[in-house]
Design a protein around this motif. Structure first.
Motif, PDB file in Angstrom:
ATOM      1  N   ALA A 223      -6.301 -12.092 -20.421  1.00 22.55           N
ATOM      2  CA  ALA A 223      -5.744 -13.119 -19.546  1.00 22.55           C
ATOM      3  C   ALA A 223      -5.347 -12.497 -18.210  1.00 22.55           C
ATOM      4  O   ALA A 223      -4.916 -11.348 -18.141  1.00 22.55           O
ATOM      5  CB  ALA A 223      -4.523 -13.771 -20.200  1.00 22.55           C
ATOM      6  N   ALA A 224      -5.498 -13.283 -17.154  1.00 23.29           N
ATOM      7  CA  ALA A 224      -5.186 -12.772 -15.812  1.00 23.29           C
ATOM      8  C   ALA A 224      -3.682 -12.606 -15.662  1.00 23.29           C
ATOM      9  O   ALA A 224      -2.919 -13.504 -16.017  1.00 23.29           O
ATOM     10  CB  ALA A 224      -5.707 -13.747 -14.754  1.00 23.29           C
ATOM     11  N   PRO A 225      -3.248 -11.456 -15.153  1.00 17.29           N
ATOM     12  CA  PRO A 225      -1.808 -11.250 -14.941  1.00 17.29           C
ATOM     13  C   PRO A 225      -1.317 -12.084 -13.773  1.00 17.29           C
ATOM     14  O   PRO A 225      -2.107 -12.551 -12.947  1.00 17.29           O
ATOM     15  CB  PRO A 225      -1.716  -9.754 -14.620  1.00 17.29           C
ATOM     16  N   PRO A 226      -0.009 -12.299 -13.685  1.00 19.65           N
ATOM     17  CA  PRO A 226       0.507 -13.076 -12.556  1.00 19.65           C
ATOM     18  C   PRO A 226       0.262 -12.342 -11.247  1.00 19.65           C
ATOM     19  O   PRO A 226       0.223 -11.112 -11.213  1.00 19.65           O
ATOM     20  CB  PRO A 226       2.008 -13.183 -12.864  1.00 19.65           C
ATOM     21  N   PRO A 227       0.067 -13.087 -10.166  1.00 21.44           N
ATOM     22  CA  PRO A 227      -0.184 -12.421  -8.873  1.00 21.44           C
ATOM     23  C   PRO A 227       1.058 -11.657  -8.423  1.00 21.44           C
ATOM     24  O   PRO A 227       2.175 -12.016  -8.776  1.00 21.44           O
ATOM     25  CB  PRO A 227      -0.493 -13.599  -7.935  1.00 21.44           C
ATOM     26  N   PRO A 228       0.862 -10.596  -7.647  1.00 24.14           N
ATOM     27  CA  PRO A 228       2.020  -9.844  -7.159  1.00 24.14           C
ATOM     28  C   PRO A 228       2.873 -10.694  -6.223  1.00 24.14           C
ATOM     29  O   PRO A 228       2.359 -11.613  -5.577  1.00 24.14           O
ATOM     30  CB  PRO A 228       1.386  -8.669  -6.405  1.00 24.14           C
ATOM     31  N   PRO A 229       4.173 -10.445  -6.165  1.00 24.03           N
ATOM     32  CA  PRO A 229       5.029 -11.244  -5.280  1.00 24.03           C
ATOM     33  C   PRO A 229       4.633 -11.062  -3.823  1.00 24.03           C
ATOM     34  O   PRO A 229       4.115 -10.035  -3.423  1.00 24.03           O
ATOM     35  CB  PRO A 229       6.433 -10.675  -5.547  1.00 24.03           C
ATOM     36  N   ALA A 230       4.877 -12.120  -3.047  1.00 23.36           N
ATOM     37  CA  ALA A 230       4.476 -12.092  -1.641  1.00 23.36           C
ATOM     38  C   ALA A 230       5.457 -11.295  -0.790  1.00 23.36           C
ATOM     39  O   ALA A 230       5.096 -10.799   0.275  1.00 23.36           O
ATOM     40  CB  ALA A 230       4.384 -13.529  -1.101  1.00 23.36           C
ATOM     41  N   GLU A 231       6.713 -11.175  -1.220  1.00 24.58           N
ATOM     42  CA  GLU A 231       7.726 -10.476  -0.445  1.00 24.58           C
ATOM     43  C   GLU A 231       8.293  -9.319  -1.248  1.00 24.58           C
ATOM     44  O   GLU A 231       8.219  -9.291  -2.478  1.00 24.58           O
ATOM     45  CB  GLU A 231       8.850 -11.446  -0.047  1.00 24.58           C
ATOM     46  N   ASP A 232       8.867  -8.362  -0.517  1.00 26.02           N
ATOM     47  CA  ASP A 232       9.516  -7.239  -1.181  1.00 26.02           C
ATOM     48  C   ASP A 232      10.684  -7.755  -2.019  1.00 26.02           C
ATOM     49  O   ASP A 232      11.377  -8.697  -1.640  1.00 26.02           O
ATOM     50  CB  ASP A 232      10.047  -6.243  -0.144  1.00 26.02           C
ATOM     51  N   GLY A 233      10.894  -7.086  -3.134  1.00 24.80           N
ATOM     52  CA  GLY A 233      11.981  -7.535  -3.992  1.00 24.80           C
ATOM     53  C   GLY A 233      12.317  -6.516  -5.054  1.00 24.80           C
ATOM     54  O   GLY A 233      12.262  -5.311  -4.826  1.00 24.80           O
ATOM     55  N   ASP A 234      12.668  -7.011  -6.240  1.00 26.78           N
ATOM     56  CA  ASP A 234      13.105  -6.156  -7.339  1.00 26.78           C
ATOM     57  C   ASP A 234      11.905  -5.403  -7.904  1.00 26.78           C
ATOM     58  O   ASP A 234      11.115  -5.937  -8.669  1.00 26.78           O
ATOM     59  CB  ASP A 234      13.751  -7.033  -8.417  1.00 26.78           C
ATOM     60  N   GLY A 235      11.756  -4.163  -7.520  1.00 25.02           N
ATOM     61  CA  GLY A 235      10.694  -3.344  -8.079  1.00 25.02           C
ATOM     62  C   GLY A 235       9.356  -3.500  -7.399  1.00 25.02           C
ATOM     63  O   GLY A 235       8.327  -3.109  -7.946  1.00 25.02           O
ATOM     64  N   PHE A 236       9.332  -4.070  -6.194  1.00 23.02           N
ATOM     65  CA  PHE A 236       8.064  -4.220  -5.498  1.00 23.02           C
ATOM     66  C   PHE A 236       8.287  -4.089  -3.998  1.00 23.02           C
ATOM     67  O   PHE A 236       9.241  -4.631  -3.441  1.00 23.02           O
ATOM     68  CB  PHE A 236       7.416  -5.571  -5.796  1.00 23.02           C
ATOM     69  N   LYS A 237       7.370  -3.375  -3.349  1.00 27.74           N
ATOM     70  CA  LYS A 237       7.387  -3.258  -1.887  1.00 27.74           C
ATOM     71  C   LYS A 237       5.952  -3.255  -1.407  1.00 27.74           C
ATOM     72  O   LYS A 237       5.112  -2.523  -1.922  1.00 27.74           O
ATOM     73  CB  LYS A 237       8.090  -1.971  -1.454  1.00 27.74           C
ATOM     74  N   LYS A 238       5.674  -4.050  -0.389  1.00 24.14           N
ATOM     75  CA  LYS A 238       4.316  -4.142   0.131  1.00 24.14           C
ATOM     76  C   LYS A 238       3.954  -2.898   0.934  1.00 24.14           C
ATOM     77  O   LYS A 238       4.816  -2.215   1.478  1.00 24.14           O
ATOM     78  CB  LYS A 238       4.186  -5.378   1.024  1.00 24.14           C
ATOM     79  N   GLN A 239       2.652  -2.637   1.013  1.00 24.90           N
ATOM     80  CA  GLN A 239       2.147  -1.527   1.821  1.00 24.90           C
ATOM     81  C   GLN A 239       2.222  -1.882   3.293  1.00 24.90           C
ATOM     82  O   GLN A 239       2.016  -3.032   3.688  1.00 24.90           O
ATOM     83  CB  GLN A 239       0.704  -1.221   1.437  1.00 24.90           C
ATOM     84  N   LEU A 240       2.528  -0.873   4.113  1.00 27.09           N
ATOM     85  CA  LEU A 240       2.515  -1.070   5.551  1.00 27.09           C
ATOM     86  C   LEU A 240       1.071  -0.954   6.046  1.00 27.09           C
ATOM     87  O   LEU A 240       0.404   0.049   5.802  1.00 27.09           O
ATOM     88  CB  LEU A 240       3.383  -0.013   6.244  1.00 27.09           C
ATOM     89  N   TYR A 241       0.581  -1.985   6.724  1.00 25.25           N
ATOM     90  CA  TYR A 241      -0.797  -1.972   7.203  1.00 25.25           C
ATOM     91  C   TYR A 241      -0.845  -1.623   8.682  1.00 25.25           C
ATOM     92  O   TYR A 241       0.128  -1.814   9.398  1.00 25.25           O
ATOM     93  CB  TYR A 241      -1.436  -3.347   6.948  1.00 25.25           C
ATOM     94  N   PRO A 242      -1.985  -1.087   9.191  1.00 27.01           N
ATOM     95  CA  PRO A 242      -3.243  -0.989   8.452  1.00 27.01           C
ATOM     96  C   PRO A 242      -3.239   0.115   7.404  1.00 27.01           C
ATOM     97  O   PRO A 242      -3.609  -0.120   6.264  1.00 27.01           O
ATOM     98  CB  PRO A 242      -4.272  -0.708   9.535  1.00 27.01           C
ATOM     99  N   LEU A 243      -2.846   1.335   7.734  1.00 29.97           N
ATOM    100  CA  LEU A 243      -2.789   2.399   6.740  1.00 29.97           C
ATOM    101  C   LEU A 243      -1.617   3.323   7.071  1.00 29.97           C
ATOM    102  O   LEU A 243      -1.522   3.816   8.198  1.00 29.97           O
ATOM    103  CB  LEU A 243      -4.086   3.220   6.724  1.00 29.97           C
ATOM    104  N   PRO A 244      -0.746   3.588   6.105  1.00 31.02           N
ATOM    105  CA  PRO A 244       0.315   4.567   6.362  1.00 31.02           C
ATOM    106  C   PRO A 244      -0.238   5.988   6.296  1.00 31.02           C
ATOM    107  O   PRO A 244      -1.340   6.218   5.795  1.00 31.02           O
ATOM    108  CB  PRO A 244       1.305   4.312   5.215  1.00 31.02           C
ATOM    109  N   LYS A 245       0.537   6.934   6.793  1.00 33.95           N
ATOM    110  CA  LYS A 245       0.119   8.328   6.692  1.00 33.95           C
ATOM    111  C   LYS A 245       0.103   8.759   5.233  1.00 33.95           C
ATOM    112  O   LYS A 245       0.795   8.193   4.390  1.00 33.95           O
ATOM    113  CB  LYS A 245       1.067   9.216   7.483  1.00 33.95           C
ATOM    114  N   GLU A 246      -0.681   9.773   4.959  1.00 33.41           N
ATOM    115  CA  GLU A 246      -0.833  10.237   3.584  1.00 33.41           C
ATOM    116  C   GLU A 246       0.492  10.674   2.985  1.00 33.41           C
ATOM    117  O   GLU A 246       0.752  10.452   1.797  1.00 33.41           O
ATOM    118  CB  GLU A 246      -1.841  11.399   3.542  1.00 33.41           C
ATOM    119  N   GLU A 247       1.339  11.322   3.828  1.00 30.65           N
ATOM    120  CA  GLU A 247       2.612  11.820   3.301  1.00 30.65           C
ATOM    121  C   GLU A 247       3.744  10.807   3.429  1.00 30.65           C
ATOM    122  O   GLU A 247       4.860  11.047   2.965  1.00 30.65           O
ATOM    123  CB  GLU A 247       3.009  13.111   4.027  1.00 30.65           C
ATOM    124  N   ASP A 248       3.475   9.649   4.033  1.00 36.55           N
ATOM    125  CA  ASP A 248       4.523   8.654   4.280  1.00 36.55           C
ATOM    126  C   ASP A 248       4.623   7.689   3.099  1.00 36.55           C
ATOM    127  O   ASP A 248       4.284   6.509   3.212  1.00 36.55           O
ATOM    128  CB  ASP A 248       4.214   7.910   5.581  1.00 36.55           C
TER     129      ASP A 248
END
Length: 371
Positions: A223-248
């Motif tokens: 079964a398909a898992p629920p989609p990831p949350p759209a905003e940062d929250g409890d245990g989730f943070k979105k990636q900074l686009y376009p691409l963060p530095k490798e060490e960041d």
């Protein structure tokens, strides 16, 4: 990985670039410290400010202490008990006021403590402490061990004994009463503090299990898992686009639950397992790489442009300075008469005066034509 991040951060400092990871020496000394109560030691050390709730970054600051370590919950409980039970009631209000603030030198004796001699105050400097400072240190989390609180309480009694020789002095009597009440309360209070520490440890352990295996959504294995949350929250943070530095890693995506991971292969691999407790992710594709490459080229071109402008501005300033130097009138220094020439002039003057005198003398001694 933390050691490598620290090395890259140091290289950025040397090359005068922005440092994205800050690891102190004490942090690197704890590389092999096992912390079973956290989902990610690295996430805690990076001090992520986006993740909240149970997945919020909690940097390890305790220096050990085992059972006697004072957790934040235990410190709050200790502060509550001391504030409510020690020198409580209206009948003790005056005594509590005497030990609530630091004692200062008072030669006039007009203060609440009477005369406080400077010599006695200096001699007691090692024991200076008051109830207000103890409560503030509990609020600020300055105590790492439970016994440290009792040590400071006892210092209040020792300080007043050093300052006031008379045991019946109001301030000394109030401090003695404070210490006696805390000593009486301490045995039961320590038991409560241990219980608060255990509760805090259980809560931290629950927080570290938020990435425990999740059952498939909808009941089926595929079964398909629920989609990831759209905003940062409890245990989730979105990636900074376009691409963060490798060490960041703070700008990578953060996942304390496998349900928010975008990699379906990794999701399937982790279901039913507890090998991974936290995931840092960076999504890349050809378009993002092209966008990032274009951004880097623009930054390099902008940096080269700024460098050229700075170089041209420096050359213009140098030319202006050179023109100003040329326009300045050259001052001629007056020539100083040499000592030798001055001596020759004086000798010539003296010789001429002597010749005139000799001529005058010869003129006066010659016979007149009439004679």
């Amino acid at each position: 990985l933390q050691r490598q991040l620290a090395k890259e951060g140091l290289q950025n400092v040397i090359e005068d670039k922005a440092q994205v990871n800050h690891f102190a020496t004490d942090d690197l000394k704890k590389l092999f410290l096992f912390r079973p109560k956290t989902a990610s030691d690295l996430h805690d050390e990076l001090q992520c400010t986006a993740c909240r709730g149970r997945a919020a970054a909690r940097k390890h600051t305790a220096s050990g202490g085992g059972k006697n370590a004072l957790s934040a919950a235990a410190a709050a409980l200790c502060r509550e008990r001391l504030d409510a039970r020690i020198l409580a009631g209206e009948e003790n209000a005056a005594a509590r006021a005497l030990v609530a603030k630091p004692i200062a030198v008072d030669a006039s004796g007009d203060g609440p403590h009477g005369v406080v001699e400077k010599k006695a105050w200096t001699d007691a400097k090692a024991y200076h402490m008051d109830l207000g400072t103890v409560l503030r240190k509990l609020d600020d989390g300055d105590y790492k061990l439970i016994p440290d609180v009792l040590k400071d309480i006892r210092r209040i009694g020792k300080c007043s004994a050093k300052l006031f020789a008379d045991a019946a002095h109001p301030t000394r009597a109030a401090a003695a009463a404070l210490v006696a009440e805390v000593e009486t309360l301490w045995g039961d209070l320590v038991g409560e503090l241990y219980a608060a520490n255990d509760a805090a440890a259980s809560e931290a352990e629950a927080a570290s299990a938020i990435c425990a295996p999740c059952p498939p959504a909808g009941g089926g294995e595929d079964a398909a898992p629920p989609p990831p949350p759209a905003e940062d929250g409890d245990g989730f943070k979105k990636q900074l686009y376009p691409l963060p530095k490798e060490e960041d890693l703070n700008n990578w995506s953060h996942h304390a639950s496998i349900d928010t991971i975008g990699d379906e292969v990794l999701k399937r691999a982790l279901r039913g397992r507890d090998d991974v407790s936290f995931v840092f992710g960076m999504y890349q594709d050809w378009e993002l790489i092209q966008v990032d490459s274009a951004r880097l080229k623009e930054e390099e071109a902008e940096a080269a442009k700024r460098k050229e402008e700075d170089k041209r501005a420096a050359a213009e300033l140098a030319a202006i300075d050179e023109e100003e130097e040329e326009e300045k009138p050259k001052k001629r220094r007056p020539k100083k008469a040499s000592k030798k020439r001055g001596g020759d002039d004086a000798a010539a003057a003296a010789s001429e005066a002597a010749s005139e005198e000799a001529a005058s003398a010869s003129s006066s001694s010659a016979p007149s034509p009439a004679a």
